[in-house]
Design an enzyme around this catalytic site. Structure first.
Site, PDB file in Angstrom:
ATOM      1  N   GLY A 149       0.687  -1.401  -0.021  1.00 12.21           N
ATOM      2  CA  GLY A 149      -0.074   0.211   0.234  1.00 12.21           C
ATOM      3  C   GLY A 149       0.941   1.520  -0.426  1.00 12.21           C
ATOM      4  O   GLY A 149       1.976   0.710   0.822  1.00 12.21           O
ATOM      5  N   LEU A 159      -1.192   7.018   2.388  1.00 11.21           N
ATOM      6  CA  LEU A 159      -0.383   7.917   3.329  1.00 11.21           C
ATOM      7  C   LEU A 159      -0.187   7.075   4.844  1.00 11.21           C
ATOM      8  O   LEU A 159       1.438   7.476   4.889  1.00 11.21           O
ATOM      9  CB  LEU A 159      -1.428   8.987   4.612  1.00 11.21           C
ATOM     10  CG  LEU A 159      -2.023   9.820   3.488  1.00 11.21           C
ATOM     11  CD1 LEU A 159      -3.005  10.913   4.987  1.00 11.21           C
ATOM     12  CD2 LEU A 159      -1.209  11.202   3.031  1.00 11.21           C
ATOM     13  N   ALA A 160      -0.485   6.235   5.254  1.00  8.51           N
ATOM     14  CA  ALA A 160       0.557   4.911   5.626  1.00  8.51           C
ATOM     15  C   ALA A 160       2.085   4.070   5.128  1.00  8.51           C
ATOM     16  O   ALA A 160       2.168   4.540   5.374  1.00  8.51           O
ATOM     17  CB  ALA A 160      -1.054   4.219   6.882  1.00  8.51           C
ATOM     18  N   HIS A 199     -20.839   8.706   5.906  1.00 12.39           N
ATOM     19  CA  HIS A 199     -21.087  10.325   6.367  1.00 12.39           C
ATOM     20  C   HIS A 199     -21.965  10.729   5.544  1.00 12.39           C
ATOM     21  O   HIS A 199     -22.746  10.519   4.222  1.00 12.39           O
ATOM     22  CB  HIS A 199     -19.241  10.125   4.792  1.00 12.39           C
ATOM     23  CG  HIS A 199     -18.548  11.598   5.242  1.00 12.39           C
ATOM     24  ND1 HIS A 199     -19.842  12.976   5.170  1.00 12.39           N
ATOM     25  CD2 HIS A 199     -17.730  12.388   5.386  1.00 12.39           C
ATOM     26  CE1 HIS A 199     -18.693  14.306   5.109  1.00 12.39           C
ATOM     27  NE2 HIS A 199     -17.972  13.514   5.507  1.00 12.39           N
ATOM     28  N   SER A 228     -17.180  17.492   1.827  1.00 11.73           N
ATOM     29  CA  SER A 228     -16.570  18.532   2.417  1.00 11.73           C
ATOM     30  C   SER A 228     -17.611  18.567   3.554  1.00 11.73           C
ATOM     31  O   SER A 228     -18.173  18.409   3.162  1.00 11.73           O
ATOM     32  CB  SER A 228     -15.183  19.084   1.870  1.00 11.73           C
ATOM     33  OG  SER A 228     -15.192  18.816   3.358  1.00 11.73           O
ATOM     34  N   ARG A 249     -20.462  13.100  12.944  1.00  9.89           N
ATOM     35  CA  ARG A 249     -20.102  12.484  11.528  1.00  9.89           C
ATOM     36  C   ARG A 249     -22.005  11.660  11.757  1.00  9.89           C
ATOM     37  O   ARG A 249     -22.803  11.400  11.203  1.00  9.89           O
ATOM     38  CB  ARG A 249     -19.992  12.034  10.370  1.00  9.89           C
ATOM     39  CG  ARG A 249     -18.778  12.736   9.700  1.00  9.89           C
ATOM     40  CD  ARG A 249     -17.400  12.266   9.844  1.00  9.89           C
ATOM     41  NE  ARG A 249     -16.252  13.323   8.657  1.00  9.89           N
ATOM     42  CZ  ARG A 249     -15.614  12.908   8.027  1.00  9.89           C
ATOM     43  NH1 ARG A 249     -15.512  11.831   8.572  1.00  9.89           N
ATOM     44  NH2 ARG A 249     -14.999  14.111   7.286  1.00  9.89           N
ATOM     45  N   HIS A 297     -18.142   5.470   3.701  1.00 10.83           N
ATOM     46  CA  HIS A 297     -17.272   6.376   3.382  1.00 10.83           C
ATOM     47  C   HIS A 297     -15.671   5.948   4.249  1.00 10.83           C
ATOM     48  O   HIS A 297     -14.782   5.873   3.679  1.00 10.83           O
ATOM     49  CB  HIS A 297     -17.433   7.615   4.152  1.00 10.83           C
ATOM     50  CG  HIS A 297     -16.576   8.518   3.823  1.00 10.83           C
ATOM     51  ND1 HIS A 297     -15.773   9.142   3.019  1.00 10.83           N
ATOM     52  CD2 HIS A 297     -15.918   9.690   5.071  1.00 10.83           C
ATOM     53  CE1 HIS A 297     -14.816  10.061   3.495  1.00 10.83           C
ATOM     54  NE2 HIS A 297     -14.447  10.311   4.346  1.00 10.83           N
ATOM     55  N   ARG A 356     -15.449   7.795  14.240  1.00 14.70           N
ATOM     56  CA  ARG A 356     -13.817   8.358  13.417  1.00 14.70           C
ATOM     57  C   ARG A 356     -14.270  10.522  13.372  1.00 14.70           C
ATOM     58  O   ARG A 356     -15.156  10.732  12.659  1.00 14.70           O
ATOM     59  CB  ARG A 356     -13.466   8.032  11.891  1.00 14.70           C
ATOM     60  CG  ARG A 356     -12.048   9.215  11.658  1.00 14.70           C
ATOM     61  CD  ARG A 356     -11.468   7.951  10.951  1.00 14.70           C
ATOM     62  NE  ARG A 356     -12.137   8.611   9.381  1.00 14.70           N
ATOM     63  CZ  ARG A 356     -12.007   9.592   8.809  1.00 14.70           C
ATOM     64  NH1 ARG A 356     -11.954  10.672   9.307  1.00 14.70           N
ATOM     65  NH2 ARG A 356     -12.813   9.628   7.714  1.00 14.70           N
TER      66      ARG A 356
END
Lengths: 251, 646
Positions: free
Chosen positions: B41, B44-45, B267, B285, B338, B409, B443
């Site tokens: 992957g 970001l991580a 979301h 957003s 959310r 989401h 989250r």
């Protein structure tokens, strides 16, 4: 709406390609262009034929994967968007749509409408970064950056690496792509430190990979889905010239 | 249950990470060169971890499904990234970010992990600025912040509506720097097919080259999965088309426990579904909720007229509008978390007040903000989002209120990991959305980017060394070991099987059916009857799939149908586990809303006595019921309360 699609089919990089005509019926104006291709592909699969291969992923205009040359224009007739953001309301019932892959020597066809854009990654690997390591960094607010520069850097940084600029250019030049990255860093104090080396390395790599020269037609800017300004190319030329004149080291 | 030791370091909350780092094992530079790490992957991580491992001197191999690491789906995150910098001087602190995250997750996350996340959040911002990420700035040249749902402070850093893009390009540039130096080798267009376990330790992976179809073996001393979430179980979601759960599902089948599979985030601000051919949903957003007011008509007859098109939203009088979030939650109003916002929209639409042609939409109205601030201000804040909306819906949101509806989401659930981000298989780590992580049952906005980069830049580079320090005597792992041969054979057999079924239904038709089962029964509102039915329906779908699916083409070339078939086969099984987990969790918490467990006002009703735990599922074989293990959640430093946004 009913449409005739004239699509480039090519089994592999080495195979010879050709156009194949397909008919699609009852396409809603609300469908996206790629959803229209999904519908075509699902009907091909149902008939046991091989679907048309094309690159796509996020389908919201940010990943840069989609890459179709539609009726002679990268990302189709609308401005400032990618293929995946284009809706069928841009077309008329009964129209014939010609769909081709990007055509540029540094982007060889892989299959059908998919091309290999790894040359862009190679250019970034040559210098498209700031050489900092993870950790040991001073506070983010320790260097104020004029808002104007930050905004200009952001304008340049919004490039999605799709390659439309190269596909649009009669010389297959990558100047808009390279200059966007060079500009982003040249405008920020963090990137200034290596600016002279960076521009030389990236331009050298770009030339080595077979991208053409810029002859100032601005087709790249006109077709860029993120509307990146060609003034970045001018900035890169200034950076390059001053680096060649003043840098301690040449690349 | 020794297998489920979360390995939380001793000491006060704010000393745990410091203590861990002070006492962990390290690997000296000459040994680092001899150790191989695989990262799967490039989001970001993954990109952050791979770049950081490369800088440290390990041999790193990175795998991604795209043609370039820059296309990973982190790129699509819009709103921002949280950090406890307290630059606006509005009362933020590491503790408050930690507290908001735990509370936002409805007290179903591990205290020590979440505190560490808040603690390293500030370093992430420093790191990204040093990489040249062009965050928004004020006129004095300093960094700007905005507010986000679930918080009363402004702690979100942003780069226009493209924060994920800019952070990923930062990580990608760091990764590219290491690829250029040859400390990291990048393998693009590879799909993970299996994780190889040798003597109980993760020792490598099997991948399929998406261009040639070749099945490849790759070995390492440790394997990191950073393959994102599994929201595409629902077919329609805001995830990218190729986002999939196969890597973590293979790891699960090889013995890694799966944590909280049913915790899914729906979301609230997405563009409503418009047609059957639709391939994905587009997120608007959450920052829009800062200035937009959410409403539906107060009267059923008005809602009906709007749906038929005989009444326009703008012509409905103020007193005939129900600003239901402001009515129900006066303290947070349109900025509730959310899960709360999504559920409230569903409640109004189910009751018949929905708008749009389908009745599955609510208004997000900027009229008041435009009056108060002027069109220019709204345009400068949200111009690109308004433009995106107009391109998709063909309606001008400056003149008519936007229509929105919740969509899948993010998945808070994922592979269970301990404090070191290590799974129950030694040597196998999971980072970012792929792990069950720090978000509990819900989250908060702008926290996914924070967690991905925290895991990649600042956690794994430490914790993986604690494991690798015991591996320095182990020479390069050979890929001709029996385990590799076996895993490769199983992969080839699986592909052969899919290609020879030659049934009559397309892969997408199965994916769509699965999505509907999940959305109807394992979506925003869940109950015992629906979940039981979902499990049966999914089991039937699985049998049907393996009998009647049609996969065209061959294995030795580019074959998107085969790629999809492999992923959908895993999604079907994953969907069943999600339903099972949702059925066993007899309480409502965060994004998991069991209709049987709610307060008289319709709010989620937790059962802290019986359900303050992480469910960690163990695979027991094909078509065998999996076993659930529990990791009790102990709250030593905060008081567990009813979440209240009123």
């Amino acid at each position: 709406m009913d449409l005739t699609l004239k699509i480039w089919r090519q089994a592999s990089a080495k195979a010879k390609g050709h156009f194949v005509n397909y008919q699609v019926q009852n396409i809603s104006a609300e469908a996206s262009f790629l959803e229209m291709l999904d519908i075509l592909n699902e009907s091909l699969v149902a008939k046991g034929e091989e679907p048309v291969a094309f690159d796509h992923d996020c389908r919201e205009g940010i990943c840069g994967a989609c890459s179709l040359y539609i009726n002679g224009r990268p990302h189709g007739p609308d401005r400032g968007i990618t293929t995946c953001q284009m809706h069928m309301r841009n077309f008329k019932h009964g129209e014939t749509i010609i769909i081709e892959p990007w055509r540029a020597k540094p982007f060889p066809v892989i299959k059908d409408l998919m091309v290999d854009r790894s040359s862009f990654d190679e250019i970034i690997q040559a210098g498209g970064f700031v050489s900092v390591r993870t950790g040991g960094i001073p506070d983010a607010n320790s260097i104020p950056i004029p808002r104007r520069n930050a905004e200009l850097a952001m304008d340049a940084a919004s490039c999605i690496g799709c390659g439309a600029c190269v596909a649009a250019c009669k010389n297959a030049s990558a100047m808009l792509f390279v200059s966007a990255k060079v500009s982003q860093f040249a405008l920020l104090p963090q990137g200034r430190i290596e600016a002279q080396e960076r521009v030389q390395r990236m331009v050298a790599k770009m030339d080595e990979l077979g991208f053409g020269n810029c002859t100032n037609t601005y087709a790249c800017e006109a077709e860029c889905p993120k509307e990146i300004s060609a003034s970045n190319i001018a900035r890169m030329n200034r950076e390059f010239l001053s680096a060649k004149l003043l840098a301690h080291k040449e690349f | 249950m020794t297998k489920l030791d979360p390995k939380i370091p001793k000491g006060q909350l704010d000393q745990k990470w410091t203590n861990y780092k002070a006492h962990q094992n390290l690997v000296n530079p000459s040994n680092k060169r001899r150790l191989d790490i695989i990262v799967v992957g490039t989001g970001l991580a993954g990109a952050a971890a791979a770049a950081s491992f490369g800088e440290l001197g390990f041999n790193v191999k990175v795998f991604g499904i795209h043609d370039s690491p820059r296309r990973a789906h982190s790129i699509a995150a819009q709103g921002g990234i949280n950090a406890a910098k307290n630059y606006p001087n509005d009362g933020d602190s590491v503790f408050r970010l930690f507290y908001d995250t735990i509370k936002g997750g409805d007290y179903r996350a591990r205290e020590a992990n979440v505190f560490r996340l808040a603690e390293v959040s500030n370093s992430i911002i420093d790191q990204c600025v040093a990489q040249g990420v062009p965050f928004a700035r004020d006129y004095g040249g300093l960094l700007d912040n905005r507010s986000f749902g679930g918080a009363q402070v402004s702690r979100t850093f942003y780069a226009r509506g493209q924060t994920g893009q800019q952070l990923l390009l930062g990580a990608y540039s760091a990764l590219s720097k290491e690829i250029g130096k040859k400390t990291v080798k990048m393998y693009t267009r590879r799909d993970l097919m299996d994780v190889v376990i040798v003597d109980g330790l993760a020792r490598g992976i099997i991948v399929r080259n998406l261009i040639t179809g070749e099945i490849e073996r790759h070995s390492a001393h440790a394997v990191v999965l950073a393959t994102g979430g599994y929201g595409n179980v629902f077919f329609l979601s805001t995830n990218a088309m190729s986002s999939n759960g196969s890597a973590i599902w293979k790891a699960y089948k090889k013995g890694a426990f799966f944590g909280n599979p049913c915790f899914t985030q729906i979301h609230p601000t997405c563009i409503p579904v418009h047609g059957e051919y639709q391939s994905k949903l587009t997120l608007m957003s959450e920052s829009l909720r800062n200035d937009g007011r959410i409403w539906v008509p107060k009267k059923l007859e008005d809602a009906e007229k709007i749906r038929k098109g005989t009444l326009k939203a703008g012509n409905l009088k103020e007193e005939d509008r129900d600003y239901y979030l402001e009515r129900r939650y006066p303290a947070f109003g349109n900025l509730v978390p959310r899960d709360v916002a999504s559920r409230a929209a569903k409640e109004r639409c189910d009751a018949g007040f929905g708008v749009g042609t389908t009745g599955l939409a609510v208004y997000l109205d900027f009229t008041d903000s435009i009056k108060r601030l002027g069109k220019n201000v709204i345009e400068s804040r949200y111009g690109n989002l308004f433009q995106m909306y107009e391109k998709i819906v063909d309606e001008n949101p400056y003149e008519n209120p936007m229509m929105i509806y919740p969509a899948v989401h993010y998945t808070m659930g994922g592979i269970w990991v301990d404090y070191e981000l290590q799974t129950t298989i030694p040597g196998l780590f999971a980072a970012g959305e792929a792990n069950f992580s720090d978000h509990g049952a819900n989250r908060l906005g702008a926290s996914a980017l924070m967690q991905g980069l925290s895991d990649g830049y600042f956690v794994l580079p430490y914790t993986i060394q604690n494991y690798l320090a015991n591996q320095i005597q182990i020479p390069t792992i050979k890929t001709d070991l029996a385990e590799f041969v076996q895993a490769e054979k199983e992969t080839k057999d699986l592909i052969q099987k899919l290609l020879t079924i030659n049934g009559k239904n397309t892969v997408d038709s199965y994916h769509r059916k699965l999505g509907l089962i999940m959305w109807d029964n394992v979506g925003m509102g869940r109950n015992k009857e629906g979940l039981t039915k979902a499990i049966e329906l999914i089991q039937e779908l699985k049998i049907d799939f393996w009998k009647n699916v049609k996969v065209t083409g061959t294995n030795d070339q580019v074959n998107p149908e085969l790629e999809k078939a492999l992923r959908v086969a895993d999604f079907i099984e994953l969907g069943e586990l999600m339903a099972r987990d949702a059925l066993s969790r007899q309480e409502s918490c965060g994004g998991h809303f069991r209709e049987e467990y709610q307060t008289p006002e319709g709010e989620a009703l937790r059962d802290d006595k019986d359900f303050t735990f992480v469910s960690a599922w163990e695979y027991k074989g094909d078509n065998v019921e999996p076993e659930m293990h529990k990791e009790p959640l102990v709250f030593e430093f905060i008081e567990v309360k009813q979440r209240n946004y009123k």
